[in-house]
Design an enzyme around this catalytic site. Structure first.
Site, short mmCIF file in Angstrom:
data_model
loop_
_atom_site.label_atom_id
_atom_site.label_comp_id
_atom_site.label_asym_id
_atom_site.label_seq_id
_atom_site.Cartn_x
_atom_site.Cartn_y
_atom_site.Cartn_z
N SER A 18 -78.43 45.74 42.39
CA SER A 18 -77.19 45.99 43.28
C SER A 18 -75.75 45.62 42.76
CB SER A 18 -77.43 45.03 44.60
OG SER A 18 -77.76 43.70 44.21
N ASP A 184 -71.15 35.90 48.33
CA ASP A 184 -72.37 35.62 49.24
C ASP A 184 -73.15 34.62 48.56
OD1 ASP A 184 -73.59 37.33 47.36
OD2 ASP A 184 -73.96 38.51 49.05
N HIS A 187 -73.98 38.09 44.95
CA HIS A 187 -73.07 39.43 44.56
C HIS A 187 -71.76 39.02 44.15
CE1 HIS A 187 -76.49 40.77 46.95
NE2 HIS A 187 -76.73 41.67 46.03
#
Length: 240
Positions: A18, A184, A187
């Site tokens: 991601s 967060d 990330h």
């Protein structure tokens, strides 16, 4: 009429999870920063797959044959999901398998004529990620020490197989207020993305110096004959 000489536009492939998938976003903008740096010299192609681990990514590679065409370099940024608690059976990968998967991914790229660079998993801010999981209704299945172990293993694997590696984990924790490099806890924030891009650019320039042109492709605008631009492009292509 003679055939036109075509210019081959090199590609740098960003392959990962991601953090790569969102590398053109406002926060995770390291892909955008690379694209800006290499504009008119190489295309930055992002192939990030949120949640994937190295086992899944290795199995995926044969399906990305089109993406590998004309790629001269690649970043491999995997491990944040592998480094999960064993209760996370969908993502966790044992350390030894993780290392072997990284090596196999590197070999796969090399056989395709691509020069890869490894990036270690980023540091984890466990408390912030725990809070984020609570807010979204997810179960917290990460651990800072596990993440550090996998990051160290990534760097050691790169040294063993002699490919460049960005030890991003160490680079992060050596920064003041390193937790601010994450949006967060897991990330990258914009600041974290800027750090990664700053680390990657000189390594990519050195690693790919024989494969990515040092100058922008095609002539500057003020060197084009405005009355006959086609001839200017033909002349430039024949010289390069």
């Amino acid at each position: 009429m003679a055939a036109l000489k075509l210019v081959k536009w090199p590609k740098i492939l960003l392959f990962g999870d991601s953090i790569t998938q969102f590398c053109f976003s406002a926060e995770g903008c390291w892909g955008t920063l690379l694209a800006d740096h290499f504009q008119r010299r190489a295309d930055i192609v992002s192939r990030g797959f949120s949640g994937y681990n190295t086992r899944q990514s290795l199995a995926l590679l044969p399906h990305l044959a089109t993406d590998l065409k004309d790629a001269v370099g690649a970043t491999i940024f995997l491990g944040a999901n592998d480094a999960s608690d064993i209760a996370n059976t969908q993502q966790t990968v044992p350390l030894q398998e993780y290392v072997q998967n990284l090596k196999d991914i590197v070999v796969y790229f090399q056989k395709a004529g691509i020069d890869p660079i490894l990036i270690s998993p980023p540091a984890l801010d466990g408390q912030s990620w725990h809070n984020s999981c609570m807010e979204s209704g997810r179960v917290y299945l990460k651990d800072e020490k596990i993440t550090a172990t996998y990051a160290r293993a990534c760097s050691e694997a790169a040294e063993e197989i002699k490919v460049p590696c960005i030890d991003f984990h160490t680079a992060m924790i050596n920064q003041d207020n390193w937790q601010g490099l994450l949006c967060d806890g897991l990330h990258l924030s914009r600041r974290g993305s800027e750090l990664l891009a700053a680390l990657l650019v000189p390594v990519l320039e050195k690693h790919l110096k024989e494969r990515v042109p040092s100058q922008q492709l095609f002539p500057p605008w003020d060197e084009i004959d405005n009355n006959d631009p086609s001839s200017s492009f033909v002349e430039w292509c024949n010289k390069n």
